[in-house]
Design an enzyme around this catalytic site. Sequence first.
Site, PDB file in Angstrom:
ATOM      1  N   ASP A   1      -5.071  12.474  -1.101  1.00 53.88           N
ATOM      2  CA  ASP A   1      -6.352  12.498  -1.822  1.00 53.88           C
ATOM      3  C   ASP A   1      -7.546  12.563  -0.869  1.00 53.88           C
ATOM      4  O   ASP A   1      -8.691  12.604  -1.308  1.00 53.88           O
ATOM      5  CB  ASP A   1      -6.472  11.314  -2.792  1.00 53.88           C
ATOM      6  CG  ASP A   1      -6.502   9.967  -2.100  1.00 53.88           C
ATOM      7  OD1 ASP A   1      -5.588   9.682  -1.299  1.00 53.88           O
ATOM      8  OD2 ASP A   1      -7.447   9.184  -2.353  1.00 53.88           O
ATOM      9  N   HIS A   2      -7.264  12.601   0.437  1.00 54.96           N
ATOM     10  CA  HIS A   2      -8.330  12.730   1.449  1.00 54.96           C
ATOM     11  C   HIS A   2      -8.249  14.048   2.225  1.00 54.96           C
ATOM     12  O   HIS A   2      -9.250  14.515   2.748  1.00 54.96           O
ATOM     13  CB  HIS A   2      -8.287  11.544   2.425  1.00 54.96           C
ATOM     14  CG  HIS A   2      -8.532  10.238   1.729  1.00 54.96           C
ATOM     15  ND1 HIS A   2      -9.676   9.506   1.885  1.00 54.96           N
ATOM     16  CD2 HIS A   2      -7.774   9.561   0.819  1.00 54.96           C
ATOM     17  CE1 HIS A   2      -9.621   8.429   1.113  1.00 54.96           C
ATOM     18  NE2 HIS A   2      -8.478   8.435   0.455  1.00 54.96           N
TER      19      HIS A   2
ATOM     20  N   HIS B   1     -13.555   5.563  -2.813  1.00 58.55           N
ATOM     21  CA  HIS B   1     -13.154   5.386  -4.211  1.00 58.55           C
ATOM     22  C   HIS B   1     -14.135   4.550  -5.037  1.00 58.55           C
ATOM     23  O   HIS B   1     -14.744   3.616  -4.516  1.00 58.55           O
ATOM     24  CB  HIS B   1     -11.774   4.730  -4.292  1.00 58.55           C
ATOM     25  CG  HIS B   1     -10.667   5.608  -3.806  1.00 58.55           C
ATOM     26  ND1 HIS B   1     -10.042   6.535  -4.605  1.00 58.55           N
ATOM     27  CD2 HIS B   1     -10.083   5.715  -2.575  1.00 58.55           C
ATOM     28  CE1 HIS B   1      -9.111   7.170  -3.900  1.00 58.55           C
ATOM     29  NE2 HIS B   1      -9.117   6.691  -2.672  1.00 58.55           N
TER      30      HIS B   1
ATOM     31  N   HIS C   1      -4.891   0.169   6.224  1.00 57.43           N
ATOM     32  CA  HIS C   1      -4.501   1.005   5.081  1.00 57.43           C
ATOM     33  C   HIS C   1      -3.462   2.033   5.557  1.00 57.43           C
ATOM     34  O   HIS C   1      -2.401   2.180   4.958  1.00 57.43           O
ATOM     35  CB  HIS C   1      -5.738   1.679   4.516  1.00 57.43           C
ATOM     36  CG  HIS C   1      -5.499   2.592   3.364  1.00 57.43           C
ATOM     37  ND1 HIS C   1      -5.105   2.154   2.130  1.00 57.43           N
ATOM     38  CD2 HIS C   1      -5.605   3.944   3.268  1.00 57.43           C
ATOM     39  CE1 HIS C   1      -4.975   3.199   1.316  1.00 57.43           C
ATOM     40  NE2 HIS C   1      -5.268   4.289   1.976  1.00 57.43           N
TER      41      HIS C   1
END
Length: 256
Positions: free
Chosen positions: A61-62, A168, A113
Site C-alpha cells: 500500500d506504499h 493512514h 513496523h
Amino acid sequence: TMIQISALPAFTDNYIWLLQDHRTQRCAVVDPGDAAPVQAWLAAHPGWVLSDILITHHHHDHVGGVEQLKKATDATVYGPASESIPARDVALKDNDRISVLGWDFDVINVPGHTLGHIAFYHQGHLFCGDTLFAAGCGRLFEGTPQQMHASLSRLAALPEDTLVYCTHEYTLSNLKFAIAVEPGNPDTAARLEKVTAQREAGIMTLPSTLALEKLTNPFLRVDETSVKEKVDERNGTQNRAPSAVFAALRAWKDKF
Ligand code: ZN
Ligand code: FE
C-alpha cells in the site's frame, strides 16, 4: 522554498502526500501505493512534472504505484537501502541527506513496523509512513517493541512544532484506544471529540503535530505514570522500563 503539501486519498484510508513547488511546477509524492490518484492529479494539472517519489517502506500500500509512475514519468525513486523497493534509483541509509524540490530531507531509520522503514524530515515536516500515526503507531510486523520504542523516541526528539504526515487515517480508532489507556487525560478527551466531529464531516485529521502527539499519543507517553500504572494494572506487573510499557501497550492495542 515554498512547498505546498496536500493529500491524495488512496484505497480506503491511505494518503499519498503530494509536495508541490510552484516556482518550478515540479512535484513529488510520498508512498504512492496506487498510481491512479497521482496520474489523475497530473492529468488534471497540465504543466506539472512528477520529479521525485519518496518511499518509507516496502509494503504494497506504499509502493504499489511506483512502477507505473516510473514508466509514465522521469521521477527519481528514493527508498530504504535494506528493503526491496520496486524501481528504486537511490538507496537510502540512516542519516543520509537528499535534496527534493529544493528541500533537504534527513533520512531517519525507524525500524519496528518493518525492519528497513525510514522517515524523511525537513525543518518541521516529518513524513513517517507507518511508524508514528496520529494518536498511535504502526503494528510490529518485522521489528521488536524495543526497536519501535527507540524509533518513536527518535522521532519524538524532533522539534515540537513538527508537522506529522503519516500514511493512514487511523486517528479516530487510535484515539478510542488512547482514551481507554488514559481516561483522565483532558487533551486526549478533547482530541477525541474534535476528531469524531471531523470524521463525521469527512475531514482529514492530518497532519498532526509532535506537540499534540506528546500530549495524547499513548505510545509517546510510556514514561508517564498514568500510562505505566494502567499497563501494570492490566498485566499485574510493576516498575516496567519504558520499552516494556511500550511492548505491553502495543500488545494490548493489537487486540483492542
Ligand atoms: Zn506498512
Ligand atoms: Fe501502510
